[in-house]
Design an enzyme around this catalytic site. Structure first.
Site, PDB file in Angstrom:
ATOM      1  N   CYS A  98       0.626  -1.240  -0.010  1.00  0.00           N
ATOM      2  CA  CYS A  98       0.131  -0.112  -0.273  1.00  0.00           C
ATOM      3  C   CYS A  98       0.622   1.353  -0.013  1.00  0.00           C
ATOM      4  O   CYS A  98       0.322   2.629   0.109  1.00  0.00           O
ATOM      5  CB  CYS A  98      -0.708   0.284   0.911  1.00  0.00           C
ATOM      6  N   HIS A 114      -2.888   7.175   3.077  1.00  0.00           N
ATOM      7  CA  HIS A 114      -3.417   5.834   2.321  1.00  0.00           C
ATOM      8  C   HIS A 114      -4.469   5.460   3.384  1.00  0.00           C
ATOM      9  O   HIS A 114      -4.524   5.357   4.592  1.00  0.00           O
ATOM     10  CB  HIS A 114      -2.066   4.827   2.915  1.00  0.00           C
ATOM     11  N   ASN A 160      -9.888  -0.069   0.520  1.00  0.00           N
ATOM     12  CA  ASN A 160      -8.719   0.314   0.094  1.00  0.00           C
ATOM     13  C   ASN A 160      -8.623  -0.300  -0.488  1.00  0.00           C
ATOM     14  O   ASN A 160      -8.434  -1.490  -1.344  1.00  0.00           O
ATOM     15  CB  ASN A 160      -7.882  -0.302   1.547  1.00  0.00           C
TER      16      ASN A 160
END
Length: 337
Positions: A116, A258, A288
């Site tokens: 990520c 993030h 996500n």
């Protein structure tokens, strides 16, 4: 004369059209819309249809970013950097195919695998190439198709991850220009690589005679541990990047973290001492999206008019590896396609 720098010149994002709501997932999982929202802040995520790969999403986002950067941008691209944890194939890398499909010819192209944190790592890689004079423009893409890697029986991951892609065009410019990438900080801790992992299909699992467990093909995540490390590492990395940019946290207009979990973003805000109103959040609509989450959040905020020219932005990320990274920039004002 101001030092050379990478300058943001184009932006684009894309998610698959199929939106999956919490209510839909609750029909097959031991969960509810209320449970998911309270623990993650996510209400829906977009999943690719069968046959759609990461490169398909990356090409669409890349096309939009190139269009945003203007008609001359494609001809000036000298490098494509694709951040992804879900490449089309283990071999070859996916970036060359994306570059070819975008009509960029035989430019250099590479994948960056940092979970990520991949987009910030790719941004740093592209910035270094521009500052060194190896390219005049670089296309940076974060793209993921996590749906095939999600265990449909694991509510700890199946409700969180979505598919999507976001891209930016960077050009060679100077550090005093709006859009210049400023302070950058990167880090990792490989002693904790088991906290977020897909155990199967790599050389580690293939190097043994043991038959892989069927669940090894799915993503596993220790959510509680990841939460604690994510908040701490992003806060530390953010402060390091701000220090390198010569900024105080009070000068930051928007924190673009993030998009993993709304509680993580709120905890990060507390650690940094910033108001939640300054934290950009887009995960309610897309979940996500791993390496795609920061550019998608930027594209959404820009489309809604939240980002104004001159605003100071802090980008910060955390992902599998463990990896983390942060960067600063002043918003230049970009026309979205």
């Amino acid at each position: 004369m101001s030092a050379p720098a990478a300058v943001l010149a184009g932006l684009g994002g894309h998610v698959p059209p199929h939106a999956v709501t919490n209510e839909e997932l609750s029909r097959s999982l031991d969960t509810t819309d209320e449970w998911i929202v309270q623990r993650t802040g996510i209400r829906r995520r977009h999943w690719s249809e069968p046959g759609t790969a990461t490169s398909d999403l990356a090409v669409e986002a890349g096309h939009r970013a190139l269009k945003s950067a203007g008609p001359d941008a494609p001809g000036d691209i000298g490098l494509v950097v694709l951040a992804t944890a879900t490449p089309d194939h283990q071999v070859p890398s996916t970036a060359p195919a994306v570059a070819a499909r975008l009509g960029l010819g035989t430019v250099a192209a590479l994948d960056v695998g940092a979970g990520c944190s991949g987009f910030v790592y790719a941004l740093a890689t592209a910035s270094a190439a521009l500052v060194a004079g190896h390219a005049e423009r670089v296309l940076v893409i974060g793209a993921e198709t996590f749906r095939p890697y999600l265990n449909p029986a694991d509510r700890g991951t199946a409700v969180i991850f979505g598919d999507g892609a976001g891209a930016v065009v960077l050009r060679r410019g100077t550090a005093d220009e709006p859009g210049a990438i400023g302070g950058v900080d990167l880090g990792s801790d490989g002693t904790l690589d088991d906290l977020v992992a897909i155990p199967g299909n790599g050389s580690r699992s293939r190097s043994t005679d043991r038959a892989p467990h069927p669940d090894d093909r799915y993503l596993r995540m220790n959510g509680r541990e990841v939460f604690a490390h994510a908040v701490r590492r992003m806060a530390q990395s953010s402060k390091a990047a701000l220090g390198r940019a010569g900024w105080d946290v009070g000068q930051v207009d928007h924190v673009v973290g993030h998009q993993a979990n709304l509680r993580i973003l709120h905890a990060l805000a507390r650690q940094l001492g910033v108001d939640r109103a300054r934290v950009v959040s887009h995960l309610e609509e897309v979940g996500n999206t791993s390496a795609a989450s920061i550019p998608l959040a930027l594209a959404d905020a820009a489309a809604r008019g939240r980002l104004r020219p001159g605003d100071r932005l802090l980008l910060t990320s955390f992902g599998a590896g463990l990896t983390w990274g942060s960067a600063t920039l002043t918003w230049p004002g970009i026309a979205l396609p």
